[in-house]
Design an enzyme around this catalytic site. Structure first.
Site, PDB file in Angstrom:
ATOM      1  N   CYS A   1      58.871  40.812  48.269  1.00  0.00           N
ATOM      2  CA  CYS A   1      59.749  41.726  48.981  1.00  0.00           C
ATOM      3  C   CYS A   1      59.816  43.064  48.245  1.00  0.00           C
ATOM      4  O   CYS A   1      60.789  43.351  47.542  1.00  0.00           O
ATOM      5  CB  CYS A   1      61.122  41.071  49.069  1.00  0.00           C
ATOM      6  SG  CYS A   1      62.194  41.950  50.145  1.00  0.00           S
ATOM      7  N   GLU A   2      58.769  43.840  48.385  1.00  0.00           N
ATOM      8  CA  GLU A   2      58.628  45.087  47.612  1.00  0.00           C
ATOM      9  C   GLU A   2      57.457  45.842  48.214  1.00  0.00           C
ATOM     10  O   GLU A   2      56.364  45.282  48.335  1.00  0.00           O
ATOM     11  CB  GLU A   2      58.309  44.687  46.159  1.00  0.00           C
ATOM     12  CG  GLU A   2      58.082  45.806  45.198  1.00  0.00           C
ATOM     13  CD  GLU A   2      59.385  46.330  44.613  1.00  0.00           C
ATOM     14  OE1 GLU A   2      59.601  47.536  44.758  1.00  0.00           O
ATOM     15  OE2 GLU A   2      60.159  45.560  44.038  1.00  0.00           O
TER      16      GLU A   2
ATOM     17  N   GLU B   1      39.724  44.826  17.778  1.00  0.00           N
ATOM     18  CA  GLU B   1      40.681  43.847  18.319  1.00  0.00           C
ATOM     19  C   GLU B   1      40.797  43.982  19.843  1.00  0.00           C
ATOM     20  O   GLU B   1      41.850  44.338  20.356  1.00  0.00           O
ATOM     21  CB  GLU B   1      42.044  43.974  17.638  1.00  0.00           C
ATOM     22  CG  GLU B   1      42.575  45.384  17.556  1.00  0.00           C
ATOM     23  CD  GLU B   1      43.939  45.476  16.853  1.00  0.00           C
ATOM     24  OE1 GLU B   1      44.292  44.572  16.077  1.00  0.00           O
ATOM     25  OE2 GLU B   1      44.620  46.481  17.101  1.00  0.00           O
ATOM     26  N   PRO B   2      39.696  43.656  20.536  1.00  0.00           N
ATOM     27  CA  PRO B   2      39.727  43.776  21.994  1.00  0.00           C
ATOM     28  C   PRO B   2      40.562  42.687  22.644  1.00  0.00           C
ATOM     29  O   PRO B   2      40.746  41.600  22.094  1.00  0.00           O
ATOM     30  CB  PRO B   2      38.253  43.592  22.385  1.00  0.00           C
ATOM     31  CG  PRO B   2      37.672  42.763  21.289  1.00  0.00           C
ATOM     32  CD  PRO B   2      38.409  43.152  20.032  1.00  0.00           C
TER      33      PRO B   2
ATOM     34  N   ARG C   1      41.066  43.010  26.751  1.00  0.00           N
ATOM     35  CA  ARG C   1      40.455  43.039  28.088  1.00  0.00           C
ATOM     36  C   ARG C   1      38.969  42.640  28.086  1.00  0.00           C
ATOM     37  O   ARG C   1      38.541  41.826  28.881  1.00  0.00           O
ATOM     38  CB  ARG C   1      40.582  44.455  28.665  1.00  0.00           C
ATOM     39  CG  ARG C   1      40.163  44.568  30.111  1.00  0.00           C
ATOM     40  CD  ARG C   1      40.099  46.047  30.558  1.00  0.00           C
ATOM     41  NE  ARG C   1      41.194  46.824  30.046  1.00  0.00           N
ATOM     42  CZ  ARG C   1      42.382  46.932  30.632  1.00  0.00           C
ATOM     43  NH1 ARG C   1      42.608  46.321  31.764  1.00  0.00           N
ATOM     44  NH2 ARG C   1      43.338  47.660  30.100  1.00  0.00           N
TER      45      ARG C   1
ATOM     46  N   TYR D   1      45.489  40.692  31.432  1.00  0.00           N
ATOM     47  CA  TYR D   1      46.693  41.416  31.870  1.00  0.00           C
ATOM     48  C   TYR D   1      47.103  41.066  33.302  1.00  0.00           C
ATOM     49  O   TYR D   1      47.594  41.925  34.036  1.00  0.00           O
ATOM     50  CB  TYR D   1      46.499  42.926  31.710  1.00  0.00           C
ATOM     51  CG  TYR D   1      46.179  43.331  30.290  1.00  0.00           C
ATOM     52  CD1 TYR D   1      47.115  43.110  29.269  1.00  0.00           C
ATOM     53  CD2 TYR D   1      44.951  43.880  29.951  1.00  0.00           C
ATOM     54  CE1 TYR D   1      46.814  43.446  27.951  1.00  0.00           C
ATOM     55  CE2 TYR D   1      44.648  44.216  28.633  1.00  0.00           C
ATOM     56  CZ  TYR D   1      45.588  43.995  27.647  1.00  0.00           C
ATOM     57  OH  TYR D   1      45.293  44.317  26.354  1.00  0.00           O
TER      58      TYR D   1
ATOM     59  N   TYR E   1      49.354  50.593  37.775  1.00  0.00           N
ATOM     60  CA  TYR E   1      48.440  51.663  37.332  1.00  0.00           C
ATOM     61  C   TYR E   1      47.541  52.181  38.449  1.00  0.00           C
ATOM     62  O   TYR E   1      46.609  52.943  38.186  1.00  0.00           O
ATOM     63  CB  TYR E   1      47.499  51.170  36.225  1.00  0.00           C
ATOM     64  CG  TYR E   1      48.132  50.292  35.198  1.00  0.00           C
ATOM     65  CD1 TYR E   1      49.055  50.799  34.289  1.00  0.00           C
ATOM     66  CD2 TYR E   1      47.793  48.950  35.112  1.00  0.00           C
ATOM     67  CE1 TYR E   1      49.628  49.972  33.341  1.00  0.00           C
ATOM     68  CE2 TYR E   1      48.364  48.123  34.156  1.00  0.00           C
ATOM     69  CZ  TYR E   1      49.288  48.641  33.283  1.00  0.00           C
ATOM     70  OH  TYR E   1      49.854  47.820  32.345  1.00  0.00           O
TER      71      TYR E   1
HETATM   72  N1  LLP Z   1      45.249  46.629  19.886  1.00  0.00           N
HETATM   73  C1  LLP Z   1      46.423  47.183  20.185  1.00  0.00           C
HETATM   74  C2  LLP Z   1      47.249  47.719  19.110  1.00  0.00           C
HETATM   75  C3  LLP Z   1      46.862  47.235  21.514  1.00  0.00           C
HETATM   76  O1  LLP Z   1      48.036  47.813  21.790  1.00  0.00           O
HETATM   77  C4  LLP Z   1      46.051  46.720  22.539  1.00  0.00           C
HETATM   78  C5  LLP Z   1      46.490  46.772  23.943  1.00  0.00           C
HETATM   79  C6  LLP Z   1      44.823  46.130  22.179  1.00  0.00           C
HETATM   80  C7  LLP Z   1      44.448  46.117  20.850  1.00  0.00           C
HETATM   81  C8  LLP Z   1      43.892  45.537  23.201  1.00  0.00           C
HETATM   82  O2  LLP Z   1      43.452  46.494  24.104  1.00  0.00           O
HETATM   83  P1  LLP Z   1      42.371  46.119  25.230  1.00  0.00           P
HETATM   84  O3  LLP Z   1      41.072  45.808  24.551  1.00  0.00           O
HETATM   85  O4  LLP Z   1      42.886  44.937  25.970  1.00  0.00           O
HETATM   86  O5  LLP Z   1      42.310  47.318  26.087  1.00  0.00           O
HETATM   87  N2  LLP Z   1      48.603  46.146  30.584  1.00  0.00           N
HETATM   88  C9  LLP Z   1      47.527  47.117  30.514  1.00  0.00           C
HETATM   89  C10 LLP Z   1      46.865  47.108  29.167  1.00  0.00           C
HETATM   90  C11 LLP Z   1      47.831  47.363  28.038  1.00  0.00           C
HETATM   91  C12 LLP Z   1      47.160  47.273  26.711  1.00  0.00           C
HETATM   92  C13 LLP Z   1      48.141  47.357  25.610  1.00  0.00           C
HETATM   93  N3  LLP Z   1      47.570  47.306  24.313  1.00  0.00           N
HETATM   94  C14 LLP Z   1      46.538  46.843  31.629  1.00  0.00           C
HETATM   95  O6  LLP Z   1      46.770  45.942  32.445  1.00  0.00           O
HETATM   96  O7  LLP Z   1      45.538  47.546  31.762  1.00  0.00           O
END
Ligand code: LLP
Length: 467
Positions: free
Chosen positions: A394-395, A323-324, A326, A425, A366
């Site tokens: 403003c930060e 379940e990607p 990003r 994101y 991050y």
């Molecule tokens: N499955 C679950 C249960 C998750 O919590 C997440 C992401 C994904 C799948 C998808 O993960 P991905 O393939 O996108 O890495 N805001 C952060 C990323 C937070 C991801 C949270 N969960 C950023 O900007 O890097």
């Protein structure tokens, strides 16, 4: 001087032609002008997405999962980018399930055509209405804790239905990524700790007529470059799957390994750039930045490598869900932002642009690095500048990059920069801080074809809900 000019860089839909950036064949300076003619100042900053990149990103996964026959399933994590046209494109390209983390995401997934039983509702804390929505629709629900199990039991009993659930485990596997992006270590809030798995299973067994445990879910974190981590997860998941089978759900046959795969930057960083030397000295940001910079020196694994690493460990007749978020959308997006002016303070040069932490919060949150290039490259010159590229918010934490080498003299007011790898994101984490409107989004479909997929937000849109 380090070679900073990019004559031609191609990754999927992005290409410099005659020194100016094109997306799926469309000249982005032309897009800027046309949007400006239509929407005025509200046309910048703008998220630009490449449809061909989205499609290619899906294909990388579906081709990799093909080796599993019908037992490999691709589920899009909507949190990465919830724009409905993005979701539609991913679905049409072959994504068959949607992973949601709120009732609203679940409703949107269903509106976008995912059958309700092809959705997953995940989350550490769920409202009762969200659980009801998932249980009524026959979604897969991730059980995250004992109290979560109790809520799902209560709801499915009151609706007199059988809920389909996965047990989300916390296998305590180090993801090797930024501390804010890891989700499966001992001190994480996510999933059921090893020591509590039996207790949660006992609770669920007490309501067996209303609960069907279909398998295991695990998500180790985000921006992962170690494919071996997924193999470790598969081993831990298989152990729990066997436990579930032994607890009376002998038909349990799903392992969901979550998302998390890192992506290559969609544009190269200037050689030698290591991220800001100053921001967040000595705290988690600095560590995160280092990890992010170093990570990109190693090759980011492809979906094929991920599937290759876990397939030999997948038990017979078990469905593998990935379940990607990003890795489906990040490289498809670029933020195009206008230079508002250049100023100096002390030794530092600031390039002030109209994009900010309200659109791209990842550097502030991050220490993430997003490559930044000119939309139209300056003529080749020996001159270069090193600048902080900041927004108008403003930060002090409002920056896109510090100590960033740019070719040529500092950019001219009115020229444009591209902030890369911002399809994931960024728009979905945007805010109205400083009453800034959420930026427009545009999907490019070909050299002469694009669609505005988020119109400019007006002040009235933002304050409408404030009574
Ligand atoms: N499955 C679950 C249960 C998750 O919590 C997440 C992401 C994904 C799948 C998808 O993960 P991905 O393939 O996108 O890495 N805001 C952060 C990323 C937070 C991801 C949270 N969960 C950023 O900007 O890097």
């Amino acid at each position: 001087m380090a070679e900073l000019l990019i004559d031609e860089y191609v990754q999927d839909g992005w290409k410099y032609v005659d020194g100016t950036l094109h997306c799926d064949g469309l000249r982005l300076e032309r897009l800027r002008k046309e949007l400006n003619d239509r929407f005025g100042w509200a046309a910048s900053p703008v998220f630009v997405y490449s449809q061909s990149t989205l499609i290619q990103n899906v294909r990388h996964y579906t081709n990799a999962l093909e080796s599993l026959g019908g037992l490999g399933v691709l589920s899009y994590s909507i949190k990465a980018n919830y724009n409905p046209r993005i979701i539609a494109t991913l679905r049409e390209a072959g994504t068959t399930m949607a992973t949601c983390v709120s009732g609203n995401e679940l409703q949107l997934a269903i509106q976008m055509g995912f059958p309700a039983d092809q959705t997953i509702l995940n989350g550490t804390g769920k409202h009762r209405w969200e659980v009801e929505l998932a249980v009524r629709g026959n979604s897969l629900l991730n059980i995250d804790s004992l109290f979560d199990a109790q809520l799902v039991i209560t709801v499915s009993r009151s609706l007199s239905v059988k809920a389909r659930v996965l047990l989300r485990i916390n296998p305590n596997v180090e993801a090797g990524t930024h501390p804010y992006l890891t989700t499966a270590h001992a001190a994480s809030k996510f999933g059921v700790d090893d020591t509590l798995v039996d207790k949660v299973l006992d609770e669920l067994r007490g309501a067996k007529e209303n609960i069907d445990v279909k398998g295991v879910h695990v998500h180790i974190g985000s921006a992962i470059t170690r494919v071996e981590a997924y193999a470790d997860l598969m081993i831990a998941s298989t152990q729990t799957l066997n436990k579930i089978r032994g607890s009376g759900w002998s038909g349990a046959n799903i392992i969901n390994l979550g998302g998390g795969l890192a992506v290559e930057f969609s544009s190269p960083l200037p050689s030698g750039y290591k991220g800001s030397q100053e921001v967040g000295k000595g705290n988690a940001w600095t560590k995160g930045q280092k990890a992010e910079t170093e990570k990109h020196k190693v090759t980011t694994p492809s979906p094929k490598e991920l599937v290759g690493a876990v397939t030999p460990l997948l038990p017979d007749n078990v469905t593998l869900i990935l379940e990607p978020g990003r890795s489906l959308v990040a490289t498809a997006g670029v933020v195009v932002t206008e230079v508002l002016g250049v100023k100096c303070s002390g030794e530092r040069t600031f390039v002030v642009v109209d994009a900010a932490m309200t659109e791209v919060i990842r550097p502030a949150l991050y220490g993430a690095i997003h490559p930044i290039t000119y939309l139209s490259l300056p003529t080749r010159t020996q001159e270069s500048c090193v600048a902080s590229i900041v927004g108008p918010v403003c930060e002090s934490g409002d920056f896109l990059a510090h100590d960033y080498p740019l070719p040529g003299p500092p950019p001219m007011t009115g020229s444009a920069l591209a902030v890369w790898t911002t399809g994931a994101y960024c728009a979905s984490m945007a805010s109205n801080f400083n009453l800034r409107p959420q930026a427009m989004e545009v999907m490019v479909r070909g050299p002469d074809s694009y669609e505005v997929i988020r119109r400019p937000q007006h002040l009235a849109d933002i304050i409408r809900a404030c009574l």
